[in-house]
Enzyme design. Sequence first.
Site, PDB file in Angstrom:
ATOM      1  N   SER A  84      53.052 -27.138  40.700  1.00  0.00           N
ATOM      2  CA  SER A  84      52.514 -25.827  40.073  1.00  0.00           C
ATOM      3  C   SER A  84      52.304 -26.187  38.582  1.00  0.00           C
ATOM      4  O   SER A  84      52.321 -27.154  38.191  1.00  0.00           O
ATOM      5  CB  SER A  84      53.572 -24.709  40.430  1.00  0.00           C
ATOM      6  OG  SER A  84      54.661 -25.221  39.729  1.00  0.00           O
ATOM      7  N   LEU A  85      51.780 -25.044  38.044  1.00  0.00           N
ATOM      8  CA  LEU A  85      51.287 -25.284  36.631  1.00  0.00           C
ATOM      9  C   LEU A  85      52.277 -24.374  35.625  1.00  0.00           C
ATOM     10  O   LEU A  85      52.885 -23.337  36.054  1.00  0.00           O
ATOM     11  CB  LEU A  85      49.830 -24.432  36.441  1.00  0.00           C
ATOM     12  CG  LEU A  85      48.730 -25.431  37.184  1.00  0.00           C
ATOM     13  CD1 LEU A  85      47.669 -24.459  37.239  1.00  0.00           C
ATOM     14  CD2 LEU A  85      48.490 -26.385  36.511  1.00  0.00           C
ATOM     15  N   GLU A 116      38.623 -24.117  34.299  1.00  0.00           N
ATOM     16  CA  GLU A 116      38.091 -23.557  35.524  1.00  0.00           C
ATOM     17  C   GLU A 116      38.713 -22.238  35.456  1.00  0.00           C
ATOM     18  O   GLU A 116      40.148 -21.985  35.229  1.00  0.00           O
ATOM     19  CB  GLU A 116      38.768 -24.389  36.661  1.00  0.00           C
ATOM     20  CG  GLU A 116      38.229 -25.831  36.737  1.00  0.00           C
ATOM     21  CD  GLU A 116      39.096 -26.793  37.654  1.00  0.00           C
ATOM     22  OE1 GLU A 116      39.960 -26.281  38.270  1.00  0.00           O
ATOM     23  OE2 GLU A 116      38.971 -28.029  37.394  1.00  0.00           O
ATOM     24  N   LYS A 118      41.179 -19.387  37.061  1.00  0.00           N
ATOM     25  CA  LYS A 118      42.154 -19.546  37.771  1.00  0.00           C
ATOM     26  C   LYS A 118      42.071 -18.487  38.968  1.00  0.00           C
ATOM     27  O   LYS A 118      42.218 -17.277  38.614  1.00  0.00           O
ATOM     28  CB  LYS A 118      43.549 -19.272  37.120  1.00  0.00           C
ATOM     29  CG  LYS A 118      44.650 -19.583  38.069  1.00  0.00           C
ATOM     30  CD  LYS A 118      46.004 -19.542  36.978  1.00  0.00           C
ATOM     31  CE  LYS A 118      47.122 -20.100  38.025  1.00  0.00           C
ATOM     32  NZ  LYS A 118      47.388 -19.240  38.917  1.00  0.00           N
ATOM     33  N   ASP A 120      42.714 -15.950  41.952  1.00  0.00           N
ATOM     34  CA  ASP A 120      43.933 -15.216  42.446  1.00  0.00           C
ATOM     35  C   ASP A 120      43.861 -15.271  43.920  1.00  0.00           C
ATOM     36  O   ASP A 120      43.892 -14.222  44.384  1.00  0.00           O
ATOM     37  CB  ASP A 120      44.297 -13.821  41.745  1.00  0.00           C
ATOM     38  CG  ASP A 120      45.309 -13.409  41.698  1.00  0.00           C
ATOM     39  OD1 ASP A 120      46.343 -14.150  42.197  1.00  0.00           O
ATOM     40  OD2 ASP A 120      45.431 -12.270  41.340  1.00  0.00           O
ATOM     41  N   ARG A 139      50.583 -24.042  50.682  1.00  0.00           N
ATOM     42  CA  ARG A 139      51.245 -25.058  49.742  1.00  0.00           C
ATOM     43  C   ARG A 139      52.779 -25.198  50.171  1.00  0.00           C
ATOM     44  O   ARG A 139      53.275 -25.750  50.094  1.00  0.00           O
ATOM     45  CB  ARG A 139      51.164 -24.164  48.301  1.00  0.00           C
ATOM     46  CG  ARG A 139      51.808 -24.732  47.078  1.00  0.00           C
ATOM     47  CD  ARG A 139      51.322 -24.146  46.019  1.00  0.00           C
ATOM     48  NE  ARG A 139      51.890 -24.893  44.744  1.00  0.00           N
ATOM     49  CZ  ARG A 139      53.160 -24.738  44.275  1.00  0.00           C
ATOM     50  NH1 ARG A 139      53.844 -23.598  44.948  1.00  0.00           N
ATOM     51  NH2 ARG A 139      53.717 -25.163  43.250  1.00  0.00           N
ATOM     52  N   GLU A 180      41.568 -22.880  46.496  1.00  0.00           N
ATOM     53  CA  GLU A 180      42.248 -21.556  46.479  1.00  0.00           C
ATOM     54  C   GLU A 180      41.292 -20.721  47.547  1.00  0.00           C
ATOM     55  O   GLU A 180      40.045 -20.890  47.482  1.00  0.00           O
ATOM     56  CB  GLU A 180      42.035 -21.104  45.003  1.00  0.00           C
ATOM     57  CG  GLU A 180      42.874 -19.873  44.834  1.00  0.00           C
ATOM     58  CD  GLU A 180      44.451 -20.252  44.494  1.00  0.00           C
ATOM     59  OE1 GLU A 180      44.768 -21.153  44.568  1.00  0.00           O
ATOM     60  OE2 GLU A 180      44.994 -19.181  44.150  1.00  0.00           O
ATOM     61  N   TYR A 232      39.113 -27.242  43.961  1.00  0.00           N
ATOM     62  CA  TYR A 232      39.299 -27.711  42.360  1.00  0.00           C
ATOM     63  C   TYR A 232      39.888 -29.191  42.350  1.00  0.00           C
ATOM     64  O   TYR A 232      40.105 -29.425  41.105  1.00  0.00           O
ATOM     65  CB  TYR A 232      40.037 -26.537  41.715  1.00  0.00           C
ATOM     66  CG  TYR A 232      41.478 -26.270  42.136  1.00  0.00           C
ATOM     67  CD1 TYR A 232      42.624 -27.058  42.372  1.00  0.00           C
ATOM     68  CD2 TYR A 232      41.488 -25.094  42.881  1.00  0.00           C
ATOM     69  CE1 TYR A 232      43.598 -26.597  42.803  1.00  0.00           C
ATOM     70  CE2 TYR A 232      42.564 -24.668  43.596  1.00  0.00           C
ATOM     71  CZ  TYR A 232      43.593 -25.309  43.422  1.00  0.00           C
ATOM     72  OH  TYR A 232      44.750 -25.029  44.220  1.00  0.00           O
ATOM     73  N   LYS A 296      42.427 -28.453  32.158  1.00  0.00           N
ATOM     74  CA  LYS A 296      42.669 -29.873  32.522  1.00  0.00           C
ATOM     75  C   LYS A 296      42.229 -30.881  31.740  1.00  0.00           C
ATOM     76  O   LYS A 296      40.872 -30.854  31.344  1.00  0.00           O
ATOM     77  CB  LYS A 296      42.307 -29.988  34.213  1.00  0.00           C
ATOM     78  CG  LYS A 296      42.791 -29.188  34.977  1.00  0.00           C
ATOM     79  CD  LYS A 296      42.118 -29.231  36.414  1.00  0.00           C
ATOM     80  CE  LYS A 296      42.498 -27.797  37.459  1.00  0.00           C
ATOM     81  NZ  LYS A 296      42.040 -28.120  38.735  1.00  0.00           N
ATOM     82  N   LYS A 320      46.947 -17.837  31.002  1.00  0.00           N
ATOM     83  CA  LYS A 320      46.873 -16.527  31.647  1.00  0.00           C
ATOM     84  C   LYS A 320      46.486 -15.411  30.716  1.00  0.00           C
ATOM     85  O   LYS A 320      46.677 -15.161  29.722  1.00  0.00           O
ATOM     86  CB  LYS A 320      48.204 -16.211  32.328  1.00  0.00           C
ATOM     87  CG  LYS A 320      49.032 -17.388  33.065  1.00  0.00           C
ATOM     88  CD  LYS A 320      48.522 -17.224  34.633  1.00  0.00           C
ATOM     89  CE  LYS A 320      49.717 -16.192  35.225  1.00  0.00           C
ATOM     90  NZ  LYS A 320      50.162 -16.515  36.529  1.00  0.00           N
ATOM     91  N   CYS A 414      49.130  28.740  37.883  1.00  0.00           N
ATOM     92  CA  CYS A 414      48.357  27.881  37.089  1.00  0.00           C
ATOM     93  C   CYS A 414      49.608  27.989  36.045  1.00  0.00           C
ATOM     94  O   CYS A 414      49.931  28.877  35.354  1.00  0.00           O
ATOM     95  CB  CYS A 414      47.005  28.520  36.403  1.00  0.00           C
ATOM     96  SG  CYS A 414      46.845  27.509  34.924  1.00  0.00           S
ATOM     97  N   CYS A 417      47.981  29.843  32.497  1.00  0.00           N
ATOM     98  CA  CYS A 417      47.691  31.234  32.559  1.00  0.00           C
ATOM     99  C   CYS A 417      48.425  32.140  33.680  1.00  0.00           C
ATOM    100  O   CYS A 417      48.477  33.392  34.130  1.00  0.00           O
ATOM    101  CB  CYS A 417      46.086  31.561  32.853  1.00  0.00           C
ATOM    102  SG  CYS A 417      45.489  31.445  34.437  1.00  0.00           S
ATOM    103  N   CYS A 432      42.279  26.235  39.161  1.00  0.00           N
ATOM    104  CA  CYS A 432      42.633  27.611  38.527  1.00  0.00           C
ATOM    105  C   CYS A 432      41.415  28.464  38.485  1.00  0.00           C
ATOM    106  O   CYS A 432      40.436  27.994  37.863  1.00  0.00           O
ATOM    107  CB  CYS A 432      43.196  27.448  37.089  1.00  0.00           C
ATOM    108  SG  CYS A 432      43.257  29.041  36.296  1.00  0.00           S
ATOM    109  N   CYS A 437      41.401  31.393  31.502  1.00  0.00           N
ATOM    110  CA  CYS A 437      42.753  30.808  31.525  1.00  0.00           C
ATOM    111  C   CYS A 437      42.575  29.984  30.150  1.00  0.00           C
ATOM    112  O   CYS A 437      41.462  29.184  29.897  1.00  0.00           O
ATOM    113  CB  CYS A 437      42.660  29.847  32.688  1.00  0.00           C
ATOM    114  SG  CYS A 437      44.098  28.478  32.639  1.00  0.00           S
TER     115      CYS A 437
END
Length: 675
Positions: A84-85, A116, A118, A120, A139, A180, A232, A296, A320, A414, A417, A432, A437
């Site tokens: 992982s990073l 690159e 990232k 999601d 993973r 991904e 990647y 990287k 991030k 309301c 009013c 209303c 009002c």
Amino acid sequence: MDEKQDTGAKIEELRRLIDHHNYRYYALDQPEISDSEYDRLFAELVRLENQNPELITPDSPTQRVGFAPIEKFLPFPHEMPLLSLENATTEKDVLEFETRIRKHLGYNGPIEYVAEPKMDGLAVEMVYQDGIFTGAGTRGDGFTGEDVSVNVRTIRSVPLRLRVESGSSSLPAKIAVRCEVFMDKKDFEAFNETRARANEPLFANPRNAAAGSLRQLDPSVTATRPLRAFFYGVGVLQGAQLETQWETLNALKLWGLPVNPKSKVCRDISEAIDFFNQLAEEREDLPYEIDGMVIKVNRLDWQSELGEKSRSPRWAIAFKFNPDEAQTHVLDINVQVGRTGILTPVAFLNPVLVGGVTVKRATLHNMDEIERKGICIGDAVMVHRAGDVIPEVSEVLKSRRTGEEKPFYMPSACPSCEGEIVRLPDEAFHRCLNRNCPAQVKGSIVHFASRDALNIEGLGDRTVSRFIDEKIISSVPDLYELRIDDLEHLPGFGAKSASNLLDSIEGSKVTTLSRFLYALGISHVGTHMAELLASHFNSLASVRSATLEQLTEITGVGEKVAHAVNSYFANPANRQLIDSLISLGLNIQSTQPLVHAGSSFWMGKTVVFTGGLSSLPRPEAAKAVAAKGARVTDNVSRNTQVVIAGKDPGSKLAKAQKLGVRIMDEDEFTRMLDA
Ligand code: IVH
């Protein structure tokens, strides 16, 4: 050649063609043939294979679907672990990352990086032996994942066999590639919509939808899900040699594996940081979700020398974005009455930082939304804020309920009013109905005085509220009858500020038709529409007397707007309001447009930006064309008239080309802006 051999060759030729067009479409994003031509090739292959089932091989493009459901996922061991990073959230973190690298390498010269986006989604490893897809796994814990081979086969952007580039060296004997798997934002929305219609539970975001789709026991379900993949990295590699990360990405692409086209070589760390800031700006416009950028070290020999520490490599870091979501509590729910009488429930939150801004309130839109999300007072919730958009409650954390939470009900009267509240049959809102009002009156006066309307300086929300509460004014025309002695006695309102305000009110009397039309607050008439109506009709008298037909004839005016304008001026109360304003001295000049139109080219045009500009930031560019009367929108459609394509333009450029929309590069744009 006998007949069998002949058919075999034909089948192989069709597979090659189909693989080639898949490559053009998915890896290069440059299709050469139409969808229907592609479908014809595919149908022909299916026909030949059906007639000769003994010639079917697992790498045939027809072999993506048709695998039987499995009972459970088998373990998928990774020969080389999927690390992982480490995360960075500030520039300082990134600079320290480089300092650590230099220290470890004992080196002070230049270091190149690959940056690159990232993605999601979820990480998946795919294995190819002699170029043939042999399996894929998630993973998992990094060492062993779940075998999702039959599901991955259904993803059309994942080739079942790698391409051999003519003239290049042959394929690796074995390669484990990392990617991904994700879902595009648009595909996700459409997918959730279908689920909503079928009364199936919705996915909270594209990442969950992608993960849920890949972890299906029945691959025929996965096959219906719009999954994509960007590659990647490489794990095991036998029979090929690579020197840099950039070379790796290019090799992956040549082998037919889609690589994110936004990846970029950066000559030094500050170039990577600049690119991060550019990506942050483009993020909203990208077709898929990213949560940051991976940096990287480009040289692979340095990568091996740097190695890893506790499950993450020293040669890469995930930079991030500020999270655009945070967890907090709903302290209370209140109702606000807008100038059109619409009641908007608003959540008061325990203040929380979202995307760098403290959020205390979030709109809950309407009762349907509250019920759909199941929001109660006291709930723990996730709050989402994107760009300049008003914060929203994205999700209720129901597992955190204590039993103390209280449901919210729309008030029956309301809150401003105490008048009657109704919900019209085809509307999502409660309203209303009392035109007098105080909340509505207040809202319409604030709107009338606002910057794009009559621009009365010093007459904001608070002052208007005060004047109404003190019964100094009760309508827009009352503003023009204010006298110095009405204001002077107000505590904290000195003679100076009183006379300043009266001056700006007086100054607002000379105005333009477009400002005035906007100020009236007619439904669906924003600044752009007001401008359009003003330039078409040229005088208040003609707008006032325009028939429905005359209105709908105008390009850019739809049925809804036409009806709203027509019925506004048909209403005697509105006609009276306008008459009294004119008798109080309002001078509406017809020809001067709302905005300064230095160049007529931009006036009324709908404009979309894509890609980065080098001469000025995009928001500045947008402001500049808007000031010349253009409307800037996010997406290219048939209504778009100009697309300004900067560096690394996205899919909007392709769409613009397809629709034949005028495209300007940065040079032309700068010229047109000055023209
Ligand atoms: S490289 C050894 N590159 O981010 C480094 N990861 O914690 C391995 N991700 O879930 C990761 N885009 O799947 C890398 N361009 C990219 C990525 C990327 C997304 C995901 C990855 C993993 C997480 C890393």
